[in-house]
Motif scaffolding. Structure first.
Motif, PDB file in Angstrom:
ATOM      1  N   VAL A  96       0.852  -1.201   0.000  1.00 27.88           N
ATOM      2  CA  VAL A  96       0.000   0.000   0.000  1.00 27.88           C
ATOM      3  C   VAL A  96       0.884   1.246   0.000  1.00 27.88           C
ATOM      4  CG1 VAL A  96      -1.734   1.315   1.290  1.00 27.88           C
ATOM      5  CG2 VAL A  96      -1.931  -1.183   1.127  1.00 27.88           C
ATOM      6  N   SER A  97       1.948   1.189   0.783  1.00 21.83           N
ATOM      7  CA  SER A  97       2.851   2.318   0.888  1.00 21.83           C
ATOM      8  C   SER A  97       3.447   2.673  -0.483  1.00 21.83           C
ATOM      9  CB  SER A  97       3.956   1.934   1.878  1.00 21.83           C
ATOM     10  OG  SER A  97       4.809   2.985   2.089  1.00 21.83           O
ATOM     11  N   ARG A  98       3.793   1.673  -1.272  1.00 25.14           N
ATOM     12  CA  ARG A  98       4.368   1.910  -2.603  1.00 25.14           C
ATOM     13  C   ARG A  98       3.311   2.455  -3.574  1.00 25.14           C
ATOM     14  NH1 ARG A  98       5.935  -3.776  -3.671  1.00 25.14           N
ATOM     15  NH2 ARG A  98       6.271  -3.013  -5.783  1.00 25.14           N
ATOM     16  N   VAL A  99       2.065   2.021  -3.412  1.00 27.52           N
ATOM     17  CA  VAL A  99       0.992   2.574  -4.252  1.00 27.52           C
ATOM     18  C   VAL A  99       0.829   4.060  -3.935  1.00 27.52           C
ATOM     19  CG1 VAL A  99      -1.466   2.471  -4.816  1.00 27.52           C
ATOM     20  CG2 VAL A  99      -0.210   0.341  -4.368  1.00 27.52           C
ATOM     21  N   ILE A 100       0.816   4.375  -2.638  1.00 28.50           N
ATOM     22  CA  ILE A 100       0.659   5.771  -2.213  1.00 28.50           C
ATOM     23  C   ILE A 100       1.836   6.614  -2.700  1.00 28.50           C
ATOM     24  CG2 ILE A 100       0.597   7.295  -0.181  1.00 28.50           C
ATOM     25  CD1 ILE A 100      -0.796   4.947   1.303  1.00 28.50           C
ATOM     26  N   ALA A 101       3.039   6.072  -2.592  1.00 30.71           N
ATOM     27  CA  ALA A 101       4.230   6.816  -3.004  1.00 30.71           C
ATOM     28  C   ALA A 101       4.147   7.174  -4.488  1.00 30.71           C
ATOM     29  CB  ALA A 101       5.490   5.997  -2.726  1.00 30.71           C
ATOM     30  N   PRO A 108       8.773   1.016  -7.019  1.00 31.55           N
ATOM     31  CA  PRO A 108       9.583  -0.162  -6.665  1.00 31.55           C
ATOM     32  C   PRO A 108       9.836  -0.198  -5.156  1.00 31.55           C
ATOM     33  CG  PRO A 108      10.644   1.179  -8.380  1.00 31.55           C
ATOM     34  CD  PRO A 108       9.510   1.978  -7.825  1.00 31.55           C
ATOM     35  N   PRO A 109      10.141  -1.361  -4.612  1.00 31.87           N
ATOM     36  CA  PRO A 109      10.458  -1.421  -3.182  1.00 31.87           C
ATOM     37  C   PRO A 109      11.845  -0.848  -2.931  1.00 31.87           C
ATOM     38  CG  PRO A 109      10.851  -3.547  -4.209  1.00 31.87           C
ATOM     39  CD  PRO A 109      10.259  -2.662  -5.274  1.00 31.87           C
ATOM     40  N   VAL A 110      12.113  -0.530  -1.692  1.00 34.81           N
ATOM     41  CA  VAL A 110      13.419   0.021  -1.330  1.00 34.81           C
ATOM     42  C   VAL A 110      14.502  -1.065  -1.433  1.00 34.81           C
ATOM     43  CG1 VAL A 110      14.708   1.201   0.503  1.00 34.81           C
ATOM     44  CG2 VAL A 110      12.253   1.602   0.236  1.00 34.81           C
ATOM     45  N   MET A 111      14.126  -2.281  -1.076  1.00 39.34           N
ATOM     46  CA  MET A 111      15.090  -3.385  -1.030  1.00 39.34           C
ATOM     47  C   MET A 111      14.474  -4.633  -1.631  1.00 39.34           C
ATOM     48  SD  MET A 111      16.863  -3.687   2.661  1.00 39.34           S
ATOM     49  CE  MET A 111      15.535  -2.919   3.543  1.00 39.34           C
ATOM     50  N   GLY A 112      15.313  -5.548  -2.074  1.00 37.82           N
ATOM     51  CA  GLY A 112      14.830  -6.832  -2.560  1.00 37.82           C
ATOM     52  C   GLY A 112      14.622  -7.812  -1.403  1.00 37.82           C
ATOM     53  N   ILE A 113      14.370  -9.060  -1.755  1.00 37.72           N
ATOM     54  CA  ILE A 113      14.119 -10.097  -0.756  1.00 37.72           C
ATOM     55  C   ILE A 113      15.431 -10.801  -0.416  1.00 37.72           C
ATOM     56  CG2 ILE A 113      12.990 -12.359  -0.453  1.00 37.72           C
ATOM     57  CD1 ILE A 113      11.033 -10.036  -0.233  1.00 37.72           C
ATOM     58  N   VAL A 135      16.728  -5.657  -6.336  1.00 39.26           N
ATOM     59  CA  VAL A 135      15.324  -5.537  -6.724  1.00 39.26           C
ATOM     60  C   VAL A 135      15.084  -6.193  -8.094  1.00 39.26           C
ATOM     61  CG1 VAL A 135      13.535  -3.852  -7.343  1.00 39.26           C
ATOM     62  CG2 VAL A 135      14.892  -3.507  -5.286  1.00 39.26           C
ATOM     63  N   ASP A 136      16.120  -6.135  -8.970  1.00 41.61           N
ATOM     64  CA  ASP A 136      15.928  -6.720 -10.313  1.00 41.61           C
ATOM     65  C   ASP A 136      16.388  -8.186 -10.400  1.00 41.61           C
ATOM     66  OD1 ASP A 136      18.640  -6.417 -10.202  1.00 41.61           O
ATOM     67  OD2 ASP A 136      18.813  -5.196 -12.027  1.00 41.61           O
TER      68      ASP A 136
END
Ligand SMILES: [Fe+2]
Ligand SMILES: [Fe+2]
Length: 475
Positions: A253-258, A457-462, A467-468
């Motif tokens: 949700v945070s990324r949608v808002i951003a 995009p997220p700040v960090m990957g898993i 991220v890519d």
């Protein structure tokens, strides 16, 4: 023993090999589970190799191992937190007695019902989310969806283990029925309302994992206090997995808002139509989705006054959230709690016996926890210089369960008449037009490092991957 034995057909840390009857029952259930996964699990995912974490130990350090696996080959299994032979019951009428390793006859029916109700939610959410892989906004998000799906599958295993080990033939029948009910099925639906709702798009998915998986956290935390020790130990391990599900929701949700805030600033507008035309989800739509998922989820805690809740607590089956950190007598007789009712067209508080209000107590704990994350979403808006703020609706808004069911209420908590409700409904809850618009944004973006235009995009990957990273290899 906390190391998991993967040499067996069913990975476990419960010495399954020593209990032939149980092993046979579970091995009989396993092919039905795989059939269920193939039939109503993630659509079109059979040949994907997904970068998943698998539990290798229940120790807090390094319980998870990451690697690419086909989901159908995921090592679903049975993991309990380590036991404490001296554990005592710490609430209710049996307080101070030794925790139970077996189910006491007088609590058998209630415990079975609690375990079945929890167990039913796990496969339900997999069914609700089964089409989402086809419209993932990125490979990173696709991987997170699949991680949640396999873990909900494992949560089902966890409940099935308890049923088959401790409830004999009834338990085996209940375990079978968990694979027969289907989310949204008119004839044989899932037990709880929110688990029969559709999760039609990724905004709904993020709201679901933020709010509804958080209901899971609170239910599991209350069961982790149980006098029935195998239930307490099972749910404690499930809680470690639940944290990731809520992270997916909150960060999603945070990324949608951003992304929306970024486009609002670029276009210097707060006009919903202009934001939509730019391919982003306007804040009004996000607020309506929030209102829906929040209200449907708080219904899951049940009626505000419930004699079952009192029985479950007093008999030691289900505690409160963080029971051990509370400094009251943990028996609660003679204490009261405030619940809401409508009197002469106004909401009023009334005192009721606390034991009967324990669903409301848990709901209020949930509400506090959810509001905190909404505050973090608002920080994203604040940082972007956008004055709009998201809010959770009043707890009496859009309720279907308990004393507030069917009362027409604005999100701010004002009782409204049918005419006003009908006029404002589409300002307060997602309209068919909102759903159609969000659906129109859902396309499949699965090249590594690429993201759909409506989400940042997220700040960090898993697992510290970039991220890519190639989180999913398509077969
Ligand atoms: Fe779960
Ligand atoms: Fe979950």
């Amino acid at each position: 023993m906390s190391t998991i034995n993967y040499s067996e057909k069913i990975p476990n840390n419960v010495n399954l090999g020593e209990d032939r009857t149980l092993q046979r029952a579970l091995e009989g259930w396993q092919p039905n589970f795989i059939n269920w996964w193939d039939d109503v699990g993630p659509e079109g995912s059979t040949n994907h190799e997904v970068y998943l974490r698998t539990a290798v130990s229940v120790d807090p350090q390094g319980w998870a191992q990451f690697g690419h696996v086909k989901m159908r080959d995921y090592r679903w299994g049975i993991f309990l937190n380590p036991g404490d032979a001296n554990r005592e019951i710490h609430f209710g009428d049996h307080k101070g007695e030794k925790a139970w390793q077996d189910v006491p006859g007088e609590h058998r029916a209630n415990l079975r019902r609690i375990i079945v109700t929890q167990g039913d939610t796990e496969p339900a959410s997999v069914e609700q989310q089964r089409h989402l892989g086809l419209t993932a906004p990125s490979m990173y998000d696709l991987r997170n969806l699949f991680q949640i799906n396999v873990e909900e599958g494992r949560h089902l295993w966890a409940m099935v283990y308890l049923l088959q080990k401790h409830f004999g033939r009834d338990g085996r029948e209940e375990a079978d029925a968990l694979l027969q009910r289907t989310s949204g099925d008119a004839n044989n639906p899932r037990i709880l309302g929110a688990f029969n709702e559709k999760t039609p798009d990724w905004l709904a998915f993020f709201m679901f994992t933020y709010f509804t998986d958080r209901d899971g956290k609170f239910q599991l935390a209350a069961l982790a206090e149980s006098a029935f020790d195998p239930l307490a130990r099972t749910t404690k391990f499930m809680l470690t997995e639940e944290a990731h599900h809520m992270f997916v929701g909150e960060s999603g949700v945070s990324r949608v808002i951003a992304r929306t805030a970024q486009v609002m600033n670029e276009l210097k507008t707060d006009d919903a139509q202009k934001i939509r035309a730019a391919g982003c989800i306007d804040l009004g739509t996000i607020q309506r989705y929030l209102n829906f998922h929040y209200s449907v989820t708080i219904d899951l805690f049940g009626a505000d006054q419930s004699s079952n809740a009192a029985i479950f607590y007093s008999s030691g089956l289900k505690g409160r959230y963080e029971e051990g950190k509370r400094d009251d007598d943990h028996v609660l007789k003679g204490q009261t709690y405030k619940v809401l009712e409508v009197k002469d067209g106004q909401l009023v508080e009334k005192d009721v016996p606390m034991l009967n209000a324990l669903n409301e107590v848990l709901r209020d704990d949930f509400i506090k926890d959810s509001v905190a994350g909404v505050g973090r979403w608002n920080k994203v808006l604040e940082k972007a210089g956008i004055p709009t703020r998201l809010t959770v609706p009043h707890k009496a808004f859009n309720r279907q369960i308990g004393a507030l069911a069917g009362i027409k209420m604005s999100p701010e908590g004002r009782v409204v008449n049918d005419i006003e409700w009908a006029a404002k409904r589409d300002e307060w809850l997602p309209s068919s037009e909102d759903f159609a618009f969000v659906a129109s944004l859902m396309g499949r973006v699965v090249e590594p490092g690429k993201f759909a235009g409506w989400i940042s995009p997220p700040v960090m990957g898993i697992n510290r991957q970039p991220v890519d990273f190639e989180y999913v290899r398509f077969g």
